[in-house]
Enzyme design. Structure first.
Site, PDB file in Angstrom:
ATOM      1  N   HIS A 208      37.524  41.711  38.780  1.00  0.00           N
ATOM      2  CA  HIS A 208      38.541  41.039  39.589  1.00  0.00           C
ATOM      3  C   HIS A 208      39.969  41.263  39.087  1.00  0.00           C
ATOM      4  O   HIS A 208      40.522  40.413  38.390  1.00  0.00           O
ATOM      5  CB  HIS A 208      38.268  39.529  39.594  1.00  0.00           C
ATOM      6  CG  HIS A 208      37.070  39.159  40.388  1.00  0.00           C
ATOM      7  ND1 HIS A 208      37.136  38.767  41.708  1.00  0.00           N
ATOM      8  CD2 HIS A 208      35.759  39.145  40.064  1.00  0.00           C
ATOM      9  CE1 HIS A 208      35.922  38.505  42.152  1.00  0.00           C
ATOM     10  NE2 HIS A 208      35.064  38.732  41.183  1.00  0.00           N
TER      11      HIS A 208
ATOM     12  N   CYS B 121      34.370  42.705  44.305  1.00  0.00           N
ATOM     13  CA  CYS B 121      33.187  41.846  44.109  1.00  0.00           C
ATOM     14  C   CYS B 121      32.424  41.716  45.429  1.00  0.00           C
ATOM     15  O   CYS B 121      31.790  42.657  45.872  1.00  0.00           O
ATOM     16  CB  CYS B 121      33.615  40.504  43.543  1.00  0.00           C
ATOM     17  SG  CYS B 121      32.250  39.527  42.897  1.00  0.00           S
TER      18      CYS B 121
ATOM     19  N   GLU C  72      42.609  40.873  40.736  1.00  0.00           N
ATOM     20  CA  GLU C  72      43.528  39.891  41.340  1.00  0.00           C
ATOM     21  C   GLU C  72      43.656  38.636  40.478  1.00  0.00           C
ATOM     22  O   GLU C  72      44.572  37.842  40.693  1.00  0.00           O
ATOM     23  CB  GLU C  72      43.082  39.546  42.767  1.00  0.00           C
ATOM     24  CG  GLU C  72      41.950  38.531  42.898  1.00  0.00           C
ATOM     25  CD  GLU C  72      40.565  39.095  42.630  1.00  0.00           C
ATOM     26  OE1 GLU C  72      40.453  40.171  42.021  1.00  0.00           O
ATOM     27  OE2 GLU C  72      39.578  38.430  43.011  1.00  0.00           O
TER      28      GLU C  72
END
Lengths: 221, 74
Positions: free
Chosen positions: A194, A85, A196
């Protein structure tokens, strides 16, 4: 492996990125934007957020943070670097990856669970996936529209450097549904969604994101 | 300014708002940035330095064009 996660002023997702690396079995080293020291890490993650408030352009000021001197030199020497990002935005501003990231074509911030197709499993960050594997991870961005001139896009496509592509919907107007790309060598990867945030069933859209972090084990092995 | 071939979502938003205020007849709007950089005197060397600033930080030449204009302080 020792994985460094850089925190800039305005970074949001550093703790999640640290957690993801830890869940994947790595030792995590918190790195500070103002230092000139990578502390000997084996890989670096530039996490998401709004570093420097996105002032000027997203990533434009962070790209000149002290630690980026070492990150850029490391990346050019083959150090695995993943920009997620805002981290992706920093990588394009640093010219470690081609193209640019603009405001979403529909002009709204978007937050959704997004299906991606992994298109290149030979990078440092995608070796744990199967070619063509579809995964679901959160996507949340205001400036996620990937653009590049036609020649650059053709080169990325021709060299298989499109790492991940949006499936079903193109959430931000990115050219060719591009969600992530790599450099020529495959050690530097930029990704708008994302992974994560999808490493544990309790809190994520699932655990599909974990592969980006477990892939590192195959790099140094 | 965003390069001509680059979609400019902010300009599009402004373009969409103008007719609602009764401003018709506008065919396109593009939005850019303006930096006012003050220097003691303008020399070729200073202008070259400013071009370097623009290339490295002020503009992202992958997606933006820039022009430098010299204005005297009023």
């Amino acid at each position: 492996m020792r994985v460094g996660v850089v925190t800039f002023p305005g970074t949001l997702d550093d703790v999640d990125a640290q957690r993801a690396a830890r869940v994947a079995g790595h030792e995590v080293v918190a790195l500070w934007h103002g230092d000139h020291d990578l502390q000997g890490v084996d890989a670096v993650i530039l996490p998401g957020g709004f570093s420097y408030g996105d002032y000027l352009r997203a990533g434009a000021i962070s790209r000149f943070a002290p630690i980026m001197t070492e990150v850029i030199a490391g990346a050019q020497a083959g150090l695995p670097v993943l920009g997620i990002c805002n981290g992706f935005q920093i990588l394009v501003e640093a010219h470690l990856l081609p193209g640019g990231l603009l405001r979403n074509d529909h002009r709204k911030f978007i937050c959704r669970d997004q299906t991606l197709r992994i298109e290149n499993t030979s990078t440092a960050w995608t070796g744990a996936f199967a070619q063509g594997q579809e995964i679901v991870v959160p996507l949340k961005n205001g400036e996620g529209q990937y653009v590049a001139d036609a020649e650059t896009v053709a080169r990325l496509e021709g060299d298989g450097r499109v790492v991940a592509r949006y499936v079903d919907v193109n959430p931000n107007g990115s050219v060719n549904d591009i969600a992530g790309i790599s450099n020529e060598r495959g050690n530097v990867v930029g990704l708008m969604p994302h992974p994560e945030h999808a490493v544990e069933a309790l809190t994520g859209a699932g655990t599909d994101g974990l592969g980006f972090f477990t892939s590192l084990a195959g790099v140094l092995a | 300014m965003p390069k001509p071939e680059i979609l400019d979502p902010q300009g599009k938003a402004v373009l969409g708002a103008l007719p609602r205020l009764g401003f018709t007849g506008v065919t396109d709007v593009r939005q850019g940035k303006r930096f006012e950089i003050e220097v003691p005197e303008v020399t070729e060397a200073v202008l070259a330095e400013i071009a370097k600033m623009a290339d490295s930080l002020l503009a992202n030449t992958v997606i933006e064009n820039y022009t430098v204009r010299v204005e005297q302080d009023a």
